[in-house]
Design an enzyme around this catalytic site. Sequence first.
Site, PDB file in Angstrom:
ATOM      1  N   SER A  36      39.322 -18.700 -36.035  1.00  0.00           N
ATOM      2  CA  SER A  36      40.130 -17.448 -36.541  1.00  0.00           C
ATOM      3  C   SER A  36      41.089 -17.003 -35.293  1.00  0.00           C
ATOM      4  O   SER A  36      40.488 -16.807 -34.206  1.00  0.00           O
ATOM      5  CB  SER A  36      39.021 -16.260 -36.587  1.00  0.00           C
ATOM      6  OG  SER A  36      38.437 -16.659 -37.741  1.00  0.00           O
ATOM      7  N   LYS A  57      37.341  -9.531 -30.159  1.00  0.00           N
ATOM      8  CA  LYS A  57      38.380 -10.600 -30.362  1.00  0.00           C
ATOM      9  C   LYS A  57      39.241 -10.596 -31.668  1.00  0.00           C
ATOM     10  O   LYS A  57      40.352 -10.604 -31.455  1.00  0.00           O
ATOM     11  CB  LYS A  57      37.676 -11.895 -30.255  1.00  0.00           C
ATOM     12  CG  LYS A  57      38.438 -13.264 -30.189  1.00  0.00           C
ATOM     13  CD  LYS A  57      38.093 -14.262 -31.094  1.00  0.00           C
ATOM     14  CE  LYS A  57      38.831 -14.560 -32.207  1.00  0.00           C
ATOM     15  NZ  LYS A  57      38.245 -15.966 -33.016  1.00  0.00           N
ATOM     16  N   LYS A 115      42.240 -13.257 -42.918  1.00  0.00           N
ATOM     17  CA  LYS A 115      41.142 -12.943 -42.004  1.00  0.00           C
ATOM     18  C   LYS A 115      41.311 -11.601 -41.420  1.00  0.00           C
ATOM     19  O   LYS A 115      40.403 -11.085 -41.062  1.00  0.00           O
ATOM     20  CB  LYS A 115      40.870 -14.438 -41.161  1.00  0.00           C
ATOM     21  CG  LYS A 115      39.797 -14.164 -40.132  1.00  0.00           C
ATOM     22  CD  LYS A 115      38.291 -14.133 -40.831  1.00  0.00           C
ATOM     23  CE  LYS A 115      37.264 -13.703 -40.121  1.00  0.00           C
ATOM     24  NZ  LYS A 115      36.716 -14.832 -38.909  1.00  0.00           N
TER      25      LYS A 115
END
Lengths: 292, 292
Positions: A94, A237, A169
Amino acid sequence: MKLGFIGLGIMGTPMAERLAKAGHQLHVTTIGPVSSTLLELGAQHLETAKQVAEKSDIIFIMVPDTPHVEAVLFGENGCAEASLKGKTIVDMSSISPIETKRFAAKVNAAGADYLDAPVSGGEIGAREGTLSIMVGGDESVFNRVKPLFDVLGKNITLVGGNGDGQTCKVANQIIVALNIEAVSEALLFASKAGADPARVRQALMGGFASSRILEVHGERMLKRTFNPGFKIALHQKDLNLALQSAKALALNLPNTATCQELFNTCAANGGSDLDHSALVQALELMANHKLS
Amino acid sequence: MKLGFIGLGIMGTPMAERLAKAGHQLHVTTIGPVSSTLLELGAQHLETAKQVAEKSDIIFIMVPDTPHVEAVLFGENGCAEASLKGKTIVDMSSISPIETKRFAAKVNAAGADYLDAPVSGGEIGAREGTLSIMVGGDESVFNRVKPLFDVLGKNITLVGGNGDGQTCKVANQIIVALNIEAVSEALLFASKAGADPARVRQALMGGFASSRILEVHGERMLKRTFNPGFKIALHQKDLNLALQSAKALALNLPNTATCQELFNTCAANGGSDLDHSALVQALELMANHKLS
């Protein structure tokens, strides 16, 4: 078909194991140890990403963040030092949607195909082959890799061209964080106003306030079960990707920014490894601390 | 049983009509006109809330906001000027949970029972008798009024004591607003990053990002159908209740505050009467306007 797999962490190991169990010859490299299961299944442990790329037709990458993907692809002993002609890179990490477009263009220029294919569903989804996979890239490449995705996941969507898998995502992580924050504000409000938050949650299920987060993470908040699940440090993150990309795209994401601040507050108080539903504790500590 | 109904607006009229059609004798008062349907069903149109209270055993109130309930109950010619002994007040307006507790205590002191019973489901729910009803008050009083609630709604929950019904409604409106904002940030991010927001939304349905708001309001955003539904002006009223109550409770609701600011931005640009899913337009105009 010879497969490469770069990055055998919490997610990469069970994913690579599923591919090996499905009968594929794997060439792998990683910074940590390789599982005995993988070695018993015949996986070849190589030193560098370059060696993996040389020996494989399709190379999967599953590493923590954008700089790691860049290093694996274009760094010293990276994939691009091998001849990539006719090969396919599948980045399941990701990472930044914007950088992904740049990486894909460079890989294409080297004669290889590129898919960005980040996942959701966590370690359990990786082990059980039930990951959701959000894919960006050409349809023909997607169709070629699809049988391998089917080994890894259940809900597999070609969202659009390169980068669009990563964009999807990020959008997912924005909604998940903001819905956790919404349930946190609502249940804390209910509790402070003297109502039973469990009964309030029950009354809201089935109406317009209903969501997977109200079901799953709302229950975690009520039961005070904050073992992950999905760690705050990882969601930080992901929101960092959202906010960095928003800056690059010249876009205002006010509640994403606030959620990141609340995760930062959790981290400031030792909560980085708690489940992301512990975001509610950031609001609680702001309401319950005694100033002097 | 003789019923009173005070406040025959967009919500009150169809609710009172359902009660009258169910065979109940109604005494009503309102600041606007009384529907011909209600009059044909035998409803008695009276001048004041006091007169309605005198003639009724159970008095329903459905007015816009906290001050209106206070005026109907305790103002000049209000219910409290009648003898309330043995009667039941059922406030179905959406108002302050904190003030509700005060109103209930005063009504109890006058010898009457009190339920707060705000609803969600809008005009359609009111017409079709499918409202969600969130009730605060004593269980015995709830059980007595329950057959009448069954005429008006489907999902009827006794949340707790007086005020808890209103608290639950505020919690509902917090989550709905914040989930709309979450979907707005995610779909706008996807669009700005060059992905197809419709395909992103599709890929997110069924995962942890799934919610009624992603289904219903997400689709409105994509189709650009911003006719209400539920007006921004009404949601502003509800978030005002949330923020005023939070101030009184000494509680930090950062994303609720931001959502209110975004609704204010919509209102500043002529959007008060649009559906609340038009909140996305506040984020869009902040990203698309040309500064000079």
